[in-house]
Design a protein around this motif. Sequence first.
Motif, PDB file in Angstrom:
ATOM      1  N   LEU A   1     -11.332   3.434   3.936  1.00  0.00           N
ATOM      2  CA  LEU A   1     -10.362   4.479   4.294  1.00  0.00           C
ATOM      3  C   LEU A   1      -8.936   3.970   4.226  1.00  0.00           C
ATOM      4  CD1 LEU A   1      -9.591   7.248   5.374  1.00  0.00           C
ATOM      5  CD2 LEU A   1     -10.145   6.444   7.677  1.00  0.00           C
ATOM      6  N   LEU A   2      -8.697   2.742   4.655  1.00  0.00           N
ATOM      7  CA  LEU A   2      -7.334   2.211   4.634  1.00  0.00           C
ATOM      8  C   LEU A   2      -6.777   2.173   3.221  1.00  0.00           C
ATOM      9  CD1 LEU A   2      -4.991   0.981   6.180  1.00  0.00           C
ATOM     10  CD2 LEU A   2      -6.077  -1.265   5.932  1.00  0.00           C
ATOM     11  N   ILE A   3      -7.600   1.801   2.262  1.00  0.00           N
ATOM     12  CA  ILE A   3      -7.150   1.776   0.864  1.00  0.00           C
ATOM     13  C   ILE A   3      -6.837   3.188   0.387  1.00  0.00           C
ATOM     14  CG2 ILE A   3      -7.882   1.257  -1.502  1.00  0.00           C
ATOM     15  CD1 ILE A   3      -9.415  -1.095  -0.430  1.00  0.00           C
ATOM     16  N   GLN A   4      -7.640   4.164   0.787  1.00  0.00           N
ATOM     17  CA  GLN A   4      -7.376   5.544   0.387  1.00  0.00           C
ATOM     18  C   GLN A   4      -6.067   6.056   0.987  1.00  0.00           C
ATOM     19  OE1 GLN A   4     -10.645   8.353   0.435  1.00  0.00           O
ATOM     20  NE2 GLN A   4     -12.151   6.706   0.607  1.00  0.00           N
ATOM     21  N   ILE A   5      -5.799   5.703   2.242  1.00  0.00           N
ATOM     22  CA  ILE A   5      -4.545   6.128   2.875  1.00  0.00           C
ATOM     23  C   ILE A   5      -3.350   5.548   2.127  1.00  0.00           C
ATOM     24  CG2 ILE A   5      -3.154   5.905   4.961  1.00  0.00           C
ATOM     25  CD1 ILE A   5      -5.712   6.058   6.599  1.00  0.00           C
ATOM     26  N   ILE A   6      -3.401   4.256   1.835  1.00  0.00           N
ATOM     27  CA  ILE A   6      -2.293   3.612   1.119  1.00  0.00           C
ATOM     28  C   ILE A   6      -2.151   4.187  -0.292  1.00  0.00           C
ATOM     29  CG2 ILE A   6      -1.476   1.407   0.208  1.00  0.00           C
ATOM     30  CD1 ILE A   6      -2.790   0.050   2.608  1.00  0.00           C
ATOM     31  N   PHE A   7      -3.284   4.482  -0.936  1.00  0.00           N
ATOM     32  CA  PHE A   7      -3.235   5.063  -2.284  1.00  0.00           C
ATOM     33  C   PHE A   7      -2.496   6.401  -2.278  1.00  0.00           C
ATOM     34  CE2 PHE A   7      -5.172   8.287  -5.021  1.00  0.00           C
ATOM     35  CZ  PHE A   7      -4.869   7.788  -6.275  1.00  0.00           C
ATOM     36  N   TRP A   8      -2.869   7.296  -1.373  1.00  0.00           N
ATOM     37  CA  TRP A   8      -2.226   8.608  -1.337  1.00  0.00           C
ATOM     38  C   TRP A   8      -0.741   8.499  -0.983  1.00  0.00           C
ATOM     39  CZ3 TRP A   8      -3.885  13.176  -3.021  1.00  0.00           C
ATOM     40  CH2 TRP A   8      -5.250  13.356  -3.251  1.00  0.00           C
ATOM     41  N   PHE A   9      -0.389   7.547  -0.154  1.00  0.00           N
ATOM     42  CA  PHE A   9       1.009   7.427   0.256  1.00  0.00           C
ATOM     43  C   PHE A   9       1.873   6.824  -0.846  1.00  0.00           C
ATOM     44  CE2 PHE A   9       4.481   5.111   2.429  1.00  0.00           C
ATOM     45  CZ  PHE A   9       5.092   6.193   3.042  1.00  0.00           C
ATOM     46  N   THR A  10       1.364   5.777  -1.502  1.00  0.00           N
ATOM     47  CA  THR A  10       2.196   5.062  -2.479  1.00  0.00           C
ATOM     48  C   THR A  10       2.192   5.700  -3.859  1.00  0.00           C
ATOM     49  OG1 THR A  10       0.334   3.576  -2.949  1.00  0.00           O
ATOM     50  CG2 THR A  10       1.913   2.859  -1.281  1.00  0.00           C
TER      51      THR A  10
ATOM     52  N   GLY B   1       1.005  13.710   5.488  1.00  0.00           N
ATOM     53  CA  GLY B   1       0.257  14.283   4.364  1.00  0.00           C
ATOM     54  C   GLY B   1      -0.718  13.282   3.770  1.00  0.00           C
ATOM     55  N   ALA B   2      -0.280  12.025   3.590  1.00  0.00           N
ATOM     56  CA  ALA B   2      -1.161  11.012   3.017  1.00  0.00           C
ATOM     57  C   ALA B   2      -2.331  10.713   3.947  1.00  0.00           C
ATOM     58  CB  ALA B   2      -0.364   9.739   2.741  1.00  0.00           C
ATOM     59  N   ALA B   3      -2.048  10.550   5.240  1.00  0.00           N
ATOM     60  CA  ALA B   3      -3.126  10.263   6.197  1.00  0.00           C
ATOM     61  C   ALA B   3      -4.079  11.438   6.311  1.00  0.00           C
ATOM     62  CB  ALA B   3      -2.524   9.925   7.565  1.00  0.00           C
ATOM     63  N   PHE B   4      -3.533  12.647   6.326  1.00  0.00           N
ATOM     64  CA  PHE B   4      -4.383  13.838   6.465  1.00  0.00           C
ATOM     65  C   PHE B   4      -5.322  14.000   5.270  1.00  0.00           C
ATOM     66  CE2 PHE B   4      -4.698  18.327   5.082  1.00  0.00           C
ATOM     67  CZ  PHE B   4      -5.607  18.768   6.044  1.00  0.00           C
ATOM     68  N   ILE B   5      -4.802  13.892   4.056  1.00  0.00           N
ATOM     69  CA  ILE B   5      -5.652  14.071   2.870  1.00  0.00           C
ATOM     70  C   ILE B   5      -6.689  12.956   2.775  1.00  0.00           C
ATOM     71  CG2 ILE B   5      -5.650  14.102   0.354  1.00  0.00           C
ATOM     72  CD1 ILE B   5      -2.999  15.520   0.417  1.00  0.00           C
ATOM     73  N   ALA B   6      -6.255  11.707   2.969  1.00  0.00           N
ATOM     74  CA  ALA B   6      -7.194  10.590   2.847  1.00  0.00           C
ATOM     75  C   ALA B   6      -8.297  10.677   3.906  1.00  0.00           C
ATOM     76  CB  ALA B   6      -6.435   9.267   2.981  1.00  0.00           C
ATOM     77  N   MET B   7      -7.931  10.954   5.138  1.00  0.00           N
ATOM     78  CA  MET B   7      -8.931  11.031   6.207  1.00  0.00           C
ATOM     79  C   MET B   7      -9.840  12.240   6.041  1.00  0.00           C
ATOM     80  SD  MET B   7      -6.595   9.893   9.468  1.00  0.00           S
ATOM     81  CE  MET B   7      -7.898  10.295  10.633  1.00  0.00           C
ATOM     82  N   THR B   8      -9.286  13.363   5.588  1.00  0.00           N
ATOM     83  CA  THR B   8     -10.100  14.563   5.386  1.00  0.00           C
ATOM     84  C   THR B   8     -11.123  14.347   4.275  1.00  0.00           C
ATOM     85  OG1 THR B   8      -8.297  15.996   6.130  1.00  0.00           O
ATOM     86  CG2 THR B   8     -10.031  17.011   4.806  1.00  0.00           C
ATOM     87  N   VAL B   9     -10.674  13.780   3.172  1.00  0.00           N
ATOM     88  CA  VAL B   9     -11.587  13.522   2.056  1.00  0.00           C
ATOM     89  C   VAL B   9     -12.662  12.518   2.467  1.00  0.00           C
ATOM     90  CG1 VAL B   9     -11.726  12.517  -0.250  1.00  0.00           C
ATOM     91  CG2 VAL B   9      -9.912  14.137   0.281  1.00  0.00           C
TER      92      VAL B   9
END
Length: 400
Positions: free
Chosen positions: A143-152, A269-277
């Motif tokens: 999940l942490l990688i997904q959060i960073i991916f969506w943000f960066t 937005g990045a945390a919400f999308i990554a965590m939701t997915v």
Amino acid sequence: MNFVSPSHPKPGIAHSIFSCLNKDSTRGVVIQAATLGLVLATLLYLFSNSAQNLDRLGLSFGFDFLQTTAGFDISWSLIAYDPSMSYWRVFLVGIVNTLFLSFCVIVFGTILGTIVGILRLSPNPLVSQLARCYVEVVRNVPLLIQIIFWFTTVFSALPPPRSGYGFAGLVFLNNRGFYMPSAVTDMSGWLIAAGSLILLGPLWFLLRGIRRQQRQSGSVSRSYRIAFALWGLVLCGMALIVGSSLRWSVPALQGFNIEGGMFLPSAFGAAFIAMTVYRSAAIAETVRAGMESISKGQHEAAATIGFSRFQTLRLILIPQAIRAIIPPLANSWLVATKDSSLAVAIGFPELVSVFMQTSVNQTGRAIEIIAMVMGFYIVVSLIISYLLNKYNAHMQFKAR
């Protein structure tokens, strides 16, 4: 001749205690009391040891720092905050931001996970395999990688406010975040929340009484109809009072930034999308397993009487599968709440970021602050577990 029967000795105290311990209920209470005493003794020892070590180092222990001025700004908050407020307000800001993110993830993750879980059982092999690929890919990336991916790579790559995306002049999206119209009122938020709770209490008792009366007699009495009508009038009156003080705030470009409306930062937005997915993939497997626990005969019976696939899902399969879905779903909701702490990696001002990092660095009260954060997550987890367990007990088959 008179024969005197021999007298039986009365059982002693040890015998009485042994008899009581032979009972399952008494033995269970004793074991629980001993366990609780051991846990309390351990906590008391740890607290005493920590207090002695802090005293030896010349440091104080207490929560008086919560009343002192924080002196630092928070990038985004749903409730009013400025640097002149206390650390107690910082704690509340972190709680509200964390609960808002967790609530959004739970709602949308459950909806998306339910849809994907149903699609995994689709008779169309293309649809079912696409849903399976979605679940397998998402669940196997941390999940942490997904959060960073969506943000960066997504939100940070958006254009600046002056050249950002706009929709009908009301909604804007840029590298700072998401802007949308919002309702603004002069009334206190606490007053609105208190009024809502006052309305929800009588409504709960009314619906409970109506449901009980329908089960007993199959109809609703006139008194319940009148009470429900009065409750509706009170609701309309409160809506008119609140509505008279409402006004709409529409975002608009002013200079190099957008002012007005409601603002959600790009970190949210990045945390919400990554965590939701990520959470929807786990929920999808829970839904799939619950649906597959239903006998194939249920599908065949529904097809025999002419039900469409949608009717079969809505009227037959989902009402039965929900009994198997709720227990693991509760765990997914608990994990979603605790996963919100990972948003600290991209600077979202949730509880760990604003209270367990910034506040600890400024006050040095690590033990008190960490204990408060741990207590918050424990309380939220217990509330979610209690509510879902009550709902699960309500949904289970009742033996007659």
